[in-house]
Design a protein around this motif. Structure first.
Motif, mmCIF file in Angstrom:
data_model
loop_
_atom_site.group_PDB
_atom_site.id
_atom_site.type_symbol
_atom_site.label_atom_id
_atom_site.label_comp_id
_atom_site.label_asym_id
_atom_site.label_seq_id
_atom_site.Cartn_x
_atom_site.Cartn_y
_atom_site.Cartn_z
ATOM 1 N N GLU A 54 0.836 -1.203 0.000
ATOM 2 C CA GLU A 54 0.000 0.000 0.000
ATOM 3 C C GLU A 54 0.872 1.255 0.000
ATOM 4 O O GLU A 54 1.951 1.274 0.579
ATOM 5 C CB GLU A 54 -0.886 -0.010 1.247
ATOM 6 N N THR A 55 0.395 2.304 -0.672
ATOM 7 C CA THR A 55 1.025 3.620 -0.593
ATOM 8 C C THR A 55 0.092 4.540 0.181
ATOM 9 O O THR A 55 -1.062 4.748 -0.218
ATOM 10 C CB THR A 55 1.286 4.209 -1.989
ATOM 11 N N VAL A 56 0.576 5.062 1.289
ATOM 12 C CA VAL A 56 -0.225 5.930 2.165
ATOM 13 C C VAL A 56 0.450 7.286 2.258
ATOM 14 O O VAL A 56 1.669 7.372 2.468
ATOM 15 C CB VAL A 56 -0.388 5.310 3.574
ATOM 16 N N ALA A 57 -0.335 8.345 2.094
ATOM 17 C CA ALA A 57 0.161 9.717 2.239
ATOM 18 C C ALA A 57 -0.229 10.239 3.608
ATOM 19 O O ALA A 57 -1.396 10.166 4.007
ATOM 20 C CB ALA A 57 -0.417 10.614 1.152
ATOM 21 N N LEU A 58 0.752 10.761 4.331
ATOM 22 C CA LEU A 58 0.539 11.372 5.642
ATOM 23 C C LEU A 58 0.521 12.882 5.433
ATOM 24 O O LEU A 58 1.547 13.483 5.099
ATOM 25 C CB LEU A 58 1.658 10.955 6.592
ATOM 26 N N LEU A 59 -0.651 13.489 5.590
ATOM 27 C CA LEU A 59 -0.833 14.903 5.296
ATOM 28 C C LEU A 59 -1.131 15.675 6.572
ATOM 29 O O LEU A 59 -1.548 15.110 7.579
ATOM 30 C CB LEU A 59 -1.995 15.108 4.315
ATOM 31 N N GLY A 60 -0.946 16.993 6.487
ATOM 32 C CA GLY A 60 -1.278 17.864 7.604
ATOM 33 C C GLY A 60 -0.560 19.185 7.475
ATOM 34 O O GLY A 60 0.458 19.284 6.780
ATOM 35 N N PRO A 61 -1.070 20.225 8.143
ATOM 36 C CA PRO A 61 -0.398 21.522 8.102
ATOM 37 C C PRO A 61 0.936 21.470 8.833
ATOM 38 O O PRO A 61 1.246 20.503 9.537
ATOM 39 C CB PRO A 61 -1.397 22.450 8.812
ATOM 40 N N ASN A 62 1.743 22.520 8.672
ATOM 41 C CA ASN A 62 3.005 22.607 9.400
ATOM 42 C C ASN A 62 2.744 22.495 10.895
ATOM 43 O O ASN A 62 1.819 23.119 11.428
ATOM 44 C CB ASN A 62 3.701 23.935 9.097
ATOM 45 N N GLY A 63 3.558 21.703 11.569
ATOM 46 C CA GLY A 63 3.384 21.533 13.006
ATOM 47 C C GLY A 63 2.374 20.470 13.383
ATOM 48 O O GLY A 63 2.091 20.275 14.574
ATOM 49 N N ALA A 64 1.834 19.742 12.395
ATOM 50 C CA ALA A 64 0.811 18.734 12.687
ATOM 51 C C ALA A 64 1.397 17.480 13.328
ATOM 52 O O ALA A 64 0.678 16.706 13.950
ATOM 53 C CB ALA A 64 0.062 18.354 11.412
ATOM 54 N N GLY A 65 2.698 17.243 13.144
ATOM 55 C CA GLY A 65 3.332 16.062 13.722
ATOM 56 C C GLY A 65 3.778 15.039 12.699
ATOM 57 O O GLY A 65 4.175 13.935 13.061
ATOM 58 N N LYS A 66 3.756 15.397 11.407
ATOM 59 C CA LYS A 66 4.123 14.444 10.356
ATOM 60 C C LYS A 66 5.571 13.997 10.467
ATOM 61 O O LYS A 66 5.873 12.796 10.444
ATOM 62 C CB LYS A 66 3.879 15.064 8.967
ATOM 63 N N THR A 67 6.487 14.968 10.557
ATOM 64 C CA THR A 67 7.910 14.631 10.601
ATOM 65 C C THR A 67 8.242 13.816 11.846
ATOM 66 O O THR A 67 9.002 12.844 11.782
ATOM 67 C CB THR A 67 8.766 15.911 10.556
ATOM 68 N N THR A 68 7.670 14.180 12.979
ATOM 69 C CA THR A 68 7.898 13.415 14.210
ATOM 70 C C THR A 68 7.421 11.983 14.049
ATOM 71 O O THR A 68 8.108 11.029 14.444
ATOM 72 C CB THR A 68 7.177 14.081 15.391
ATOM 73 N N THR A 69 6.245 11.805 13.447
ATOM 74 C CA THR A 69 5.713 10.457 13.239
ATOM 75 C C THR A 69 6.632 9.639 12.355
ATOM 76 O O THR A 69 6.961 8.481 12.656
ATOM 77 C CB THR A 69 4.313 10.544 12.610
ATOM 78 N N ILE A 70 7.069 10.233 11.237
ATOM 79 C CA ILE A 70 7.965 9.531 10.316
ATOM 80 C C ILE A 70 9.272 9.164 11.014
ATOM 81 O O ILE A 70 9.797 8.042 10.866
ATOM 82 C CB ILE A 70 8.242 10.402 9.078
ATOM 83 N N GLU A 71 9.844 10.077 11.784
ATOM 84 C CA GLU A 71 11.113 9.809 12.466
ATOM 85 C C GLU A 71 10.975 8.684 13.486
ATOM 86 O O GLU A 71 11.899 7.889 13.675
ATOM 87 C CB GLU A 71 11.633 11.079 13.123
ATOM 88 N N ILE A 72 9.831 8.598 14.147
ATOM 89 C CA ILE A 72 9.579 7.492 15.070
ATOM 90 C C ILE A 72 9.537 6.170 14.306
ATOM 91 O O ILE A 72 10.127 5.165 14.722
ATOM 92 C CB ILE A 72 8.262 7.726 15.843
ATOM 93 N N LEU A 73 8.869 6.167 13.156
ATOM 94 C CA LEU A 73 8.743 4.944 12.363
ATOM 95 C C LEU A 73 10.081 4.513 11.763
ATOM 96 O O LEU A 73 10.328 3.323 11.560
ATOM 97 C CB LEU A 73 7.714 5.149 11.255
ATOM 98 N N GLU A 74 10.940 5.478 11.479
ATOM 99 C CA GLU A 74 12.259 5.166 10.927
ATOM 100 C C GLU A 74 13.252 4.730 11.995
ATOM 101 O O GLU A 74 14.359 4.287 11.675
ATOM 102 C CB GLU A 74 12.808 6.387 10.184
ATOM 103 N N GLY A 75 12.870 4.887 13.267
ATOM 104 C CA GLY A 75 13.758 4.521 14.362
ATOM 105 C C GLY A 75 14.738 5.604 14.747
ATOM 106 O O GLY A 75 15.692 5.360 15.486
#
Length: 282
Positions: free
Chosen positions: A32-53
């Motif tokens: 599956e290809t999933v897009a994680l969207l949201g305004p600046n400060g929504a928490g996207k980068t933090t979520t990705i960094e957690i998933l990447e370890g």
């Protein structure tokens, strides 16, 4: 039976007294290809960094390929591909040489020639990286991210700064990859084109999760049907455009019939505005 590749359950993240993720929960299935969207400060980068370890969560459970990213060893890391917004530019390396060097770190890498062909860089194999165009460098970014044949690929703002032609070529490249993809982007057309599913974060919370069509029906609701009858131009909003159009087609005087479904951009803006309004009145 569908295999869950990314499993995020009740994740919270706090920096000092500030909580930036609140009970974030979603899953991504194999392929599956999933897009994680949201305004600046929504928490996207933090979520990705957690998933990447790369970042330790405050609470909650995370599994990527069945393992906690913070405990993933070399074998796990070899199955994960990461394409960052930018990376250290090895300008003096030649494209083919760099990919061959990196391939040596993986147990089952792509053959370099096949990888160059897959990302459209065969003709640039002998070029130094500093001579590549912006679009070619981004293709190289993807090649670096997938050289180990990852089972899951993280893309962070993959086409930032691209011109329209380079963006379209990159989209074609990503859709041809046989892997699970989680991407963040501010380009809503890109998300609609690439993603099987959309997860929207706002204020550190998941506020929507579904296909673009499902979110449009849930958030915007109606389609708009436009047509002309003689000199009269008409339009109608309806939640069942298929049935409405079927009835219209029985009238021989109806011409220039158009159905306009809500775009992801319209859905996203309506959802974020609703979330802001709810937050303001809470």
């Amino acid at each position: 039976m569908t295999t869950t590749v990314i499993d995020v359950d009740g994740v919270r993240m706090r920096y000092g007294a500030t909580e930036v993720l609140h009970d974030v929960t979603f899953q991504v299935a194999a392929g599956e290809t999933v897009a994680l969207l949201g305004p600046n400060g929504a928490g996207k980068t933090t979520t990705i960094e957690i998933l990447e370890g790369f970042r330790q969560r405050t609470a909650g459970r995370v599994a990527v390929l069945g393992a906690d990213p913070m405990r993933g060893g070399d074998a796990w890391r070899a199955r994960v591909g990461v394409v960052l917004q930018s990376w250290r530019d090895h300008a003096k390396w030649r494209v083919g040489e760099l990919l061959a060097h990196l391939a040596g770190y993986y147990p089952r890498p792509w053959p370099v020639d096949a990888l160059l062909a897959a990302v459209g860089l065969t003709d640039q194999a002998g070029q130094k990286i500093r001579t590549l165009s912006g679009g070619q460098r981004r293709r190289l970014d993807v090649a670096i991210g997938v050289v180990g044949r990852p089972d899951v690929l993280f893309l962070d703002e993959p086409t930032a700064g691209f011109d329209p032609v380079a963006r379209r070529e990159f989209h074609d490249l990503v859709t041809g990859l046989d892997t699970t993809v989680l991407l963040t982007t501010h380009d809503l057309d890109e998300a609609e084109r690439l993603a099987d599913r959309i997860v929207i974060l706002d204020g550190g919370r998941v506020v929507a999760d579904g296909t673009a069509a499902e979110l449009a029906r849930a958030i915007v609701g109606a389609d708009e049907v436009r047509w002309r009858r003689g000199d009269e131009r008409l339009r109608r909003s309806t939640s069942d455009s298929t049935a409405f159009v079927r009835d219209l087609l029985t009238d021989p005087d109806v011409v220039e019939l158009e159905v306009h479904r809500a775009s992801l951009e319209q859905t996203y803006l309506a959802l974020v505005h609703r979330a802001e309004t709810t937050g303001a009145t809470a």
